[in-house]
Design an enzyme around this catalytic site. Sequence first.
Site, mmCIF file in Angstrom:
data_model
loop_
_atom_site.group_PDB
_atom_site.id
_atom_site.type_symbol
_atom_site.label_atom_id
_atom_site.label_comp_id
_atom_site.label_asym_id
_atom_site.label_seq_id
_atom_site.Cartn_x
_atom_site.Cartn_y
_atom_site.Cartn_z
ATOM 1 N N HIS A 13 0.805 -1.196 0.032
ATOM 2 C CA HIS A 13 -0.003 0.139 0.096
ATOM 3 C C HIS A 13 0.793 1.062 0.053
ATOM 4 C CE1 HIS A 13 -3.673 2.397 1.483
ATOM 5 N NE2 HIS A 13 -2.910 3.201 1.210
ATOM 6 N N HIS A 15 1.560 5.309 -1.608
ATOM 7 C CA HIS A 15 1.197 6.662 -2.438
ATOM 8 C C HIS A 15 2.258 7.152 -2.996
ATOM 9 C CE1 HIS A 15 -2.860 6.739 -0.836
ATOM 10 N NE2 HIS A 15 -2.278 6.174 0.277
ATOM 11 N N LYS A 99 -9.617 -0.103 -5.599
ATOM 12 C CA LYS A 99 -9.436 0.754 -4.214
ATOM 13 C C LYS A 99 -10.774 1.258 -4.049
ATOM 14 C CE LYS A 99 -7.920 2.633 -0.699
ATOM 15 N NZ LYS A 99 -6.609 2.538 0.173
ATOM 16 N N HIS A 136 -10.407 1.553 1.993
ATOM 17 C CA HIS A 136 -10.073 2.250 3.064
ATOM 18 C C HIS A 136 -11.435 2.239 3.744
ATOM 19 C CE1 HIS A 136 -8.471 6.167 4.691
ATOM 20 N NE2 HIS A 136 -9.802 6.170 5.245
ATOM 21 N N HIS A 174 -4.552 -0.570 5.973
ATOM 22 C CA HIS A 174 -3.992 0.142 7.101
ATOM 23 C C HIS A 174 -4.840 0.069 8.255
ATOM 24 C CE1 HIS A 174 -6.677 3.032 5.225
ATOM 25 N NE2 HIS A 174 -5.968 3.274 4.365
ATOM 26 N N ASP A 247 1.725 2.595 3.378
ATOM 27 C CA ASP A 247 0.581 3.863 3.179
ATOM 28 C C ASP A 247 1.435 5.179 3.468
ATOM 29 O OD1 ASP A 247 -1.626 5.378 2.880
ATOM 30 O OD2 ASP A 247 -2.295 5.146 4.957
HETATM 31 O O1 DOR Z 1 -3.175 9.576 5.695
HETATM 32 C C1 DOR Z 1 -3.551 9.312 4.475
HETATM 33 N N1 DOR Z 1 -3.098 9.710 3.410
HETATM 34 N N2 DOR Z 1 -4.734 8.639 4.531
HETATM 35 C C2 DOR Z 1 -5.191 8.306 3.212
HETATM 36 O O2 DOR Z 1 -6.089 7.298 3.131
HETATM 37 C C3 DOR Z 1 -4.843 9.068 1.898
HETATM 38 C C4 DOR Z 1 -3.396 9.266 2.182
HETATM 39 C C5 DOR Z 1 -2.901 10.325 1.130
HETATM 40 O O3 DOR Z 1 -3.146 10.040 -0.020
HETATM 41 O O4 DOR Z 1 -2.548 11.368 1.484
HETATM 42 ZN ZN ZN Z 2 -3.365 5.198 1.578
#
Ligand code: DOR
Ligand code: ZN
Length: 343
Positions: A13, A15, A99, A136, A174, A247
């Site tokens: 997971h 970003h 997702k 989520h 998460h 995450d």
């Molecule tokens: O803390 C987070 N940041 N939780 C999420 O679900 C998205 C993520 C983000 O894309 O910044």
């Molecule tokens: Zn995330």
Amino acid sequence: MTRLTITRPDDWHLHLRDGDEMRSVLAHTTQRFARAIVMPNLSPPIVSVEAAHSYKKRILAACSKGARFEPLMTLYLTDNTKPEEIKKAKESGAIYGVKYYPAGATTNSDLGVTDINKCAAVFSAMEKLRMPLLLHGEVSDPDVDIFDRERIFIDRILMPLLQQFPELRIVLEHITTKEAVHFVKASGKHVGATITAHHLLLNRNAILAGGIKPHHYCLPILKREEHRLALIEAVSSGNPKFFLGTDSAPHAKEHKESACGCAGIYTAHAAIELYTEAFSAANALDRLDAFASVHGPLFYELPRNQETITLVQESWEVPKDYAFGASKLIPLRTGGKMSWKLI
Ligand code: DOR
Ligand code: ZN
């Protein structure tokens, strides 16, 4: 133990963002992980197989020479996603999950699902095609206390969903609560969960005690110590339903240090080192390899990585910040000491 060799891990997971911002952070991940499930919450989000293909190309083009890294792409579920897109995704061989963001729950979730009942045909196709649903797992209902949103999601959304689609493969992403640990343990083999390093290392005091710390704000929000301990117990138990997902979610410093700061903690710069710290503190270093490198491929029905990585117990200082496109980001443990180093 002063030296630890494990199978090269994967991040289930992550970003990565896009453009210059992605180019700023990508190497932190590729130095540590062989593969990563890449989140689709870009602006605009990745809602089609075509968009996922071109995002994957941009990621691969941004990898430094010699990097061995495979981005595992995902689709962003909306009220309008069609079962045909799921079929296309499966046939593409490049999409590993879909997702689900409840609309309004977090960063770039505005186009997420407004009513889960609108997705029944899509879930039915996913169940048939063995396409994982990545959740989520928080309700976005403003009437629900932010610390209860995961627990309520399990009761209100997840239990009925599994009753309706009992074979649907699900990753509860998460997880942050003892209720989520319990739910995942009690479910069938087709329900797994990722756990972040920050939820293993920190409780909610890290956001609110001694002054407000925007760089410790993420969603789902950090919880009480009893929940952190339940997560530690879950990963130390060796249960294959739990696997690594950082995450790691970079945001520009000015968007975090703001009157209305963004959610997200950046951990990619020291991800496996942070997990090693958490496992070491729990006296569970012998479980790290399975959690970081075995349980994820098992769930996703992919081969394990062949290579290894080695960590040594050696102190190093985390930089105060890193470049992030035209701005900067503040990493977890900014300016502080780490006790494990990747060699
Ligand atoms: O803390 C987070 N940041 N939780 C999420 O679900 C998205 C993520 C983000 O894309 O910044
Ligand atoms: Zn995330």
